[in-house]
Motif scaffolding. Structure first.
Motif, mmCIF file in Angstrom:
data_model
loop_
_atom_site.group_PDB
_atom_site.id
_atom_site.type_symbol
_atom_site.label_atom_id
_atom_site.label_comp_id
_atom_site.label_asym_id
_atom_site.label_seq_id
_atom_site.Cartn_x
_atom_site.Cartn_y
_atom_site.Cartn_z
ATOM 1 N N ALA A 10 -7.857 58.117 66.807
ATOM 2 C CA ALA A 10 -6.586 58.768 66.468
ATOM 3 C C ALA A 10 -6.418 58.851 64.949
ATOM 4 O O ALA A 10 -6.629 57.865 64.248
ATOM 5 N N ALA A 11 -6.024 60.022 64.462
ATOM 6 C CA ALA A 11 -5.680 60.151 63.034
ATOM 7 C C ALA A 11 -4.291 59.561 62.845
ATOM 8 O O ALA A 11 -3.375 59.877 63.607
ATOM 9 N N LEU A 12 -4.113 58.691 61.878
ATOM 10 C CA LEU A 12 -2.799 58.069 61.664
ATOM 11 C C LEU A 12 -1.852 59.058 60.994
ATOM 12 O O LEU A 12 -2.245 59.810 60.116
ATOM 13 N N ASN A 13 -0.610 59.004 61.461
ATOM 14 C CA ASN A 13 0.405 59.923 60.975
ATOM 15 C C ASN A 13 1.765 59.279 60.979
ATOM 16 O O ASN A 13 2.117 58.633 61.959
ATOM 17 N N GLY A 14 2.520 59.423 59.908
ATOM 18 C CA GLY A 14 3.896 58.917 59.920
ATOM 19 C C GLY A 14 4.198 58.039 58.724
ATOM 20 O O GLY A 14 3.514 58.106 57.695
ATOM 21 N N GLU A 15 5.242 57.206 58.898
ATOM 22 C CA GLU A 15 5.714 56.354 57.796
ATOM 23 C C GLU A 15 5.653 54.892 58.197
ATOM 24 O O GLU A 15 5.894 54.557 59.349
ATOM 25 N N VAL A 16 5.384 54.045 57.248
ATOM 26 C CA VAL A 16 5.338 52.610 57.549
ATOM 27 C C VAL A 16 5.980 51.852 56.392
ATOM 28 O O VAL A 16 5.801 52.207 55.223
ATOM 29 N N GLN A 17 6.757 50.826 56.762
ATOM 30 C CA GLN A 17 7.432 50.026 55.736
ATOM 31 C C GLN A 17 6.566 48.835 55.331
ATOM 32 O O GLN A 17 6.042 48.119 56.185
ATOM 33 N N ILE A 18 6.436 48.628 54.035
ATOM 34 C CA ILE A 18 5.616 47.541 53.505
ATOM 35 C C ILE A 18 6.454 46.258 53.423
ATOM 36 O O ILE A 18 7.635 46.293 53.085
ATOM 37 N N SER A 19 5.839 45.132 53.749
ATOM 38 C CA SER A 19 6.528 43.829 53.742
ATOM 39 C C SER A 19 6.415 43.174 52.361
ATOM 40 O O SER A 19 5.682 43.648 51.495
ATOM 41 N N GLY A 20 7.099 42.066 52.213
ATOM 42 C CA GLY A 20 7.008 41.284 50.973
ATOM 43 C C GLY A 20 5.591 40.736 50.818
ATOM 44 O O GLY A 20 4.874 40.517 51.798
ATOM 45 N N ALA A 21 5.188 40.501 49.575
ATOM 46 C CA ALA A 21 3.800 40.116 49.282
ATOM 47 C C ALA A 21 3.530 38.650 49.624
ATOM 48 O O ALA A 21 4.206 37.760 49.115
ATOM 49 N N LYS A 22 2.505 38.451 50.442
ATOM 50 C CA LYS A 22 2.086 37.083 50.762
ATOM 51 C C LYS A 22 1.792 36.278 49.494
ATOM 52 O O LYS A 22 2.287 35.166 49.333
ATOM 53 N N ASN A 23 0.995 36.849 48.603
ATOM 54 C CA ASN A 23 0.550 36.062 47.449
ATOM 55 C C ASN A 23 1.620 35.931 46.368
ATOM 56 O O ASN A 23 1.402 35.255 45.360
ATOM 57 N N ALA A 24 2.783 36.561 46.592
ATOM 58 C CA ALA A 24 3.935 36.301 45.717
ATOM 59 C C ALA A 24 4.847 35.270 46.368
ATOM 60 O O ALA A 24 5.328 34.351 45.715
ATOM 61 N N VAL A 25 5.082 35.421 47.667
ATOM 62 C CA VAL A 25 6.068 34.535 48.302
ATOM 63 C C VAL A 25 5.570 33.089 48.346
ATOM 64 O O VAL A 25 6.379 32.156 48.229
ATOM 65 N N LEU A 26 4.260 32.871 48.452
ATOM 66 C CA LEU A 26 3.769 31.484 48.556
ATOM 67 C C LEU A 26 4.053 30.692 47.271
ATOM 68 O O LEU A 26 4.668 29.622 47.334
ATOM 69 N N PRO A 27 3.663 31.193 46.074
ATOM 70 C CA PRO A 27 4.039 30.447 44.867
ATOM 71 C C PRO A 27 5.547 30.367 44.658
ATOM 72 O O PRO A 27 6.049 29.351 44.167
ATOM 73 N N ILE A 28 6.263 31.409 45.032
ATOM 74 C CA ILE A 28 7.724 31.400 44.824
ATOM 75 C C ILE A 28 8.371 30.315 45.693
ATOM 76 O O ILE A 28 9.264 29.592 45.244
ATOM 77 N N LEU A 29 7.910 30.186 46.928
ATOM 78 C CA LEU A 29 8.444 29.110 47.780
ATOM 79 C C LEU A 29 8.174 27.755 47.127
ATOM 80 O O LEU A 29 9.033 26.874 47.112
ATOM 81 N N CYS A 30 6.973 27.580 46.565
ATOM 82 C CA CYS A 30 6.647 26.299 45.909
ATOM 83 C C CYS A 30 7.485 26.109 44.649
ATOM 84 O O CYS A 30 7.880 24.983 44.320
ATOM 85 N N ALA A 31 7.792 27.207 43.951
ATOM 86 C CA ALA A 31 8.581 27.122 42.710
ATOM 87 C C ALA A 31 10.004 26.638 42.975
ATOM 88 O O ALA A 31 10.648 26.093 42.070
#
Ligand code: EPU
Length: 425
Positions: A10-31
């Motif tokens: 299947a050819a992909l078609n449409g819109e998709v919402q991007i989530s928050g960044a894993k590699n940003a949220v992990l240090p931020i949680l530790c901060a």
């Protein structure tokens, strides 16, 4: 054990919402450990690594509240560090997630001591943490490594210092940056990582009262402050998730718009997708990739620290090259063992030759579905992408790797028209 089954075609078609960044949220949680009051974080992706980090913070004594429906801001999490009573990150948690080492700097700076299990090697390479340790020592920490633990202490406050990293390290920069935020005097971090996730961490720390300057450059200046207060921060969008969907659109010949993204964090990736023949339109927080049914052209790339091409997109572009027109050469310069997806892609019929840190991929007209095994997070993503274009069914085993770093991947891909499902057994 759960598996993912993808039927290609299947050819992909449409819109998709991007989530928050894993590699940003992990240090931020530790901060949040550095603060004197509760810190509210929004756009928190629902990922296994986030759950592990929350578990670790909870183990240290922090209060964690999850808010599933922060209106318009994605999932929220409030961390209250005022109840922290332990400074030990145990082996059981660190061995499941290397990023646990990110509590080292904050615990040391705020509570005067930290014991963090040594992360050890992992599937993609040996990944030592010597730079984390050297950087904290430069700030005056007393650190020993005993019985598999990094044991860090300080006498009085950490002292601001100039530190030059031997190599560019993302979590190393983050650990030293977090500690420097509470040091006495100014620190200057040279040869610092310039990844957007470093900027996001600095933005979060500054929202809590830090004074960090020039994050995002190779020379970060950190005039230390005595304390950080509570506050709030919205996590930046995940550039690797964004790139993965764009590659999926390109491989399937489709047209996909990613929403809530940060195009300015993806220059090198967008450039390679254009070289592959994609039409790309960029707006403030959206990227539309239109392949118009065309077969992608092979691309050559070399991974390197930001702003060059990210190692976390290497496997996905390998999948693209597998079905592209021509021969693509991929050089991996960050991790010594990040080609484990090669033998799995070969099971699908890919023509790949590996010579040291270089993979030479001759595009084939068609891959054919087969059972394959995920070996690490981004390798798993490349197998899903290959499955999207393979003839027949591709069954991917060990998908817990995917759940560490992609939020609702199969739901999001289904929403774009992919034939993908999760099965148990
Ligand atoms: N290195 C050392 N000594 C150190 C630190 C790093 O020799 O003290 C070496 C590593 O072995 C590696 C290179 O330096 O060869 C770069 O590693 P880096 O420290 O930058 O990697 P990391 O901080 O452990 C983060 C991401 C990775 C991403 C890399 C590179 C997080 C939580 N992880 O890892 O993300 O691949 O930077 O960009 O931020 C992923 O999301 O799939 C992932 C693996």
């Amino acid at each position: 054990m759960q598996k993912i089954v993808v039927e290609g075609g299947a050819a992909l078609n449409g819109e998709v919402q991007i989530s928050g960044a894993k590699n940003a949220v992990l240090p931020i949680l530790c901060a949040t450990l550095l603060a004197d009051g509760p810190v509210s974080i929004t756009n928190v992706p629902h990922l296994h690594d986030v759950v592990t980090t929350a578990k670790l913070l909870g183990e240290l004594g922090a209060g964690i509240t999850v808010d599933e429906g922060t209106l318009g801001k994605g999932r929220g999490m409030v961390v209250d560090p005022t109840t922290v009573h332990s400074h030990v990150a145990p082996y059981e948690l660190v061995k499941t997630m290397r990023a646990s080492v990110l509590v080292l700097g904050p615990l040391l700076a705020k509570y005067g001591a930290a014991e963090v299990s040594l992360p050890g090697g992992c599937a993609i390479g040996s990944r030592p943490v010597d730079q984390h340790i050297k950087g904290l020592q430069a700030l005056g920490a007393d650190i020993t490594v005993e019985n598999g633990f990094i044991k860090a202490r300080r006498d009085g406050r950490l002292k601001g210092a100039r530190f030059v990293f031997d190599m560019v390290t993302v979590t190393g920069t983050e650990n030293v940056l977090m500690a420097a935020a509470l040091a006495e005097g100014t620190s200057v971090l040279e040869n610092a990582a310039m990844e957007p996730e470093i900027v996001d961490l600095a933005d979060c720390l500054n929202a809590l009262g830090a004074n960090i300057e020039h994050a995002g450059s190779g020379r970060i200046v950190v005039p230390g402050v005595e304390r950080l207060h509570g506050g709030s921060h919205h996590v930046l969008p995940d550039r690797i998730e964004t790139g993965t969907f764009l590659v999926a659109a390109a491989m399937t010949g489709g047209r996909v718009t990613v929403r809530c993204a940060r195009p300015d964090t993806l220059d090198a990736v967008i450039d390679k997708l254009k070289q592959a023949g994609a039409d790309i339109t960029v707006d403030a927080d959206r990227i539309t990739l239109d392949m118009g049914g065309r077969r992608p052209k092979s691309v050559d790339l070399t991974t390197a620290p930001h702003p060059a091409f990210p190692t976390d997109m290497q496997a996905q572009f390998m999948a693209l090259n597998c079905i592209a027109d021509g021969v693509g050469v991929i050089n991996e310069t960050i991790f010594e063992n990040r080609f484990m997806h090669v033998s799995e892609l070969q099971r699908l019929g890919a023509d790949i030759r590996v010579e040291g840190h270089t993979a030479i991929i001759r595009g084939v007209q068609r891959l054919s579905g087969a059972p394959v095994m995920a070996t690490d997070l981004r390798a798993s993503a490349s197998l899903v992408l290959a499955g999207l274009v393979a003839q027949g069914a591709t069954t991917i085993d060990r998908i817990y790797h995917l759940d560490r770093g992609y939020e609702n991947l199969e739901e999001k891909l289904s929403g774009l028209g992919a034939n993908i499902r999760r099965i148990s057994g």
